[in-house]
Design an enzyme around this catalytic site. Structure first.
Site, PDB file in Angstrom:
ATOM      1  N   LEU A  77       0.776  -1.167   0.164  1.00 24.04           N
ATOM      2  CA  LEU A  77      -0.016  -0.024   0.072  1.00 24.04           C
ATOM      3  C   LEU A  77       0.803   1.263  -0.108  1.00 24.04           C
ATOM      4  O   LEU A  77       0.235   2.399   0.051  1.00 24.04           O
ATOM      5  CB  LEU A  77      -1.122   0.059   1.126  1.00 24.04           C
ATOM      6  CG  LEU A  77      -1.892  -1.153   1.199  1.00 24.04           C
ATOM      7  CD1 LEU A  77      -2.659  -0.843   2.604  1.00 24.04           C
ATOM      8  CD2 LEU A  77      -2.835  -1.213   0.283  1.00 24.04           C
ATOM      9  N   SER A  78       2.102   0.838  -0.282  1.00 28.54           N
ATOM     10  CA  SER A  78       3.025   2.247   0.034  1.00 28.54           C
ATOM     11  C   SER A  78       3.061   3.431  -0.945  1.00 28.54           C
ATOM     12  O   SER A  78       2.870   3.019  -2.308  1.00 28.54           O
ATOM     13  CB  SER A  78       4.523   1.889  -0.086  1.00 28.54           C
ATOM     14  OG  SER A  78       5.472   2.845  -0.088  1.00 28.54           O
TER      15      SER A  78
END
Length: 337
Positions: free
Chosen positions: A85-86
């Site tokens: 999800l970075s």
């Protein structure tokens, strides 16, 4: 490899290569409905989510200097990593694509068949991705080092960017954000007394603390940790400030007591939505039409809501909230309120 536009930037007492990716100051505007609910006279928000490059977010600020350095060293591959999800990984993949560089991305954990949010954007940008198979976030660091060694043996010129861009060069971009905000308030009749921001890997807070000291800004900085216990991230922030001072050949008056980080809003864990964060996302959306994200800013606003009900911010009538971006996380099943 396309490297047009690389410039030299004077910061502190140093000259650093910079790849311009941000062409306008990010907006600052008031949140009057939310201010009333929180009992503040003035509540502003700085919209780093509206940086126009690479789906926005303040990670772009650090990448101007990190990738500038990589290009000056004639690197042809950017290596970085984090969780799927970075925001940082997505932003790095976007810069690599723009510059005609290869992006090698290392994620912790195991790959899932679900491709959405930032992970989908990273794939869309043509980055190559690997998973460590371990939920230990530090496993990413080991695999990035191994990847760099392997690519070097194969004749490539890799450049490793730490998780979250948390390094002295990454911090510099956030130092300059303080200068930008001071210019935006130069002709206003009032300024924030407190700036509240989310804290993950520590680079953003390190930059804002160092910039506040260096440019003699009149506000104090308070962070809401969304990633790890406050004492851990406090130590990381202090180390980043120390290392960045050496890079820029400057001194600041930041001490351990200056690094104020509040616990209690991580929820089930980093990258996992919390009930309070989800409620804060809805609150900002309904009251102001501003969408936050479930990993960073939703939890940080939940922290601000709680702080406004305590003595900690009782005396602060003018507050600014830093929106660091991350809205692609809203489109991951299970990550939205």
């Amino acid at each position: 490899m396309r490297i047009r536009g690389l410039r030299q930037c004077f910061v502190g007492n140093s000259v650093l290569p910079r790849l311009p990716l941000i062409w306008h100051r990010t907006p600052v505007h008031e949140l009057p409905s939310l201010a009333k609910k929180l009992g503040r006279k003035r509540l502003w928000i700085k919209r780093d989510d509206l940086i126009t490059f690479g789906f926005g977010g303040n990670k772009i600020r650090g990448l101007e200097f990190l990738v500038g350095d990589a290009l000056s060293r004639e690197a042809d591959t950017l290596i970085t990593g984090a969780g799927p999800l970075s925001n940082h990984v997505r932003a790095t993949a976007a810069v690599a694509a723009k510059c005609g560089m290869r992006a090698a991305i290392i994620y912790w954990g195991k790959e899932t068949p679900q491709i959405s949010g930032n992970f989908q954007l990273v794939r869309m940008l043509g980055a190559e991705t690997w998973f460590t198979g371990s939920l230990d976030r530090s496993s990413v660091d080991v695999h990035m080092k191994s990847m760099a060694e392997q690519l070097t043996r194969n004749g490539a010129k890799p450049y490793v960017i730490p998780r979250g861009g948390a390094s002295p060069l990454g911090v510099v971009g956030h130092v300059l954000a303080v200068q930008e905000l001071l210019k935006q308030f130069a002709r206003r009749t009032s300024m924030p007394e407190v700036i509240v921001l989310p804290v993950g890997s520590g680079g953003t807070m390190a930059g804002w603390l160092l910039g506040t000291s260096y440019y003699k800004a009149p506000w104090r900085i308070e962070g809401i940790t969304v990633s790890r216990p406050a004492y851990e991230v406090q130590a990381q922030v202090l180390q980043l400030i120390c290392d960045t001072e050496r890079l820029l050949d400057i001194r600041s008056d930041v001490t351990k007591h200056s690094v104020v980080i509040h616990d209690g809003h991580i929820g089930p864990g980093y990258g996992c939505p919390s009930a309070e964060g989800s409620a804060a996302i809805c609150l900002a959306a309904v009251e102001e039409g501003v969408f936050l994200d479930p990993v960073y800013t939703g939890k940080a606003l939940a922290g601000l809501v709680e702080l406004c009900a305590t003595e900690r911010l009782m005396d602060a009538k003018a507050v600014l909230f830093l929106h660091t971006g991350g809205q692609p996380g809203l489109f991951v099943p299970g990550q939205y309120p």
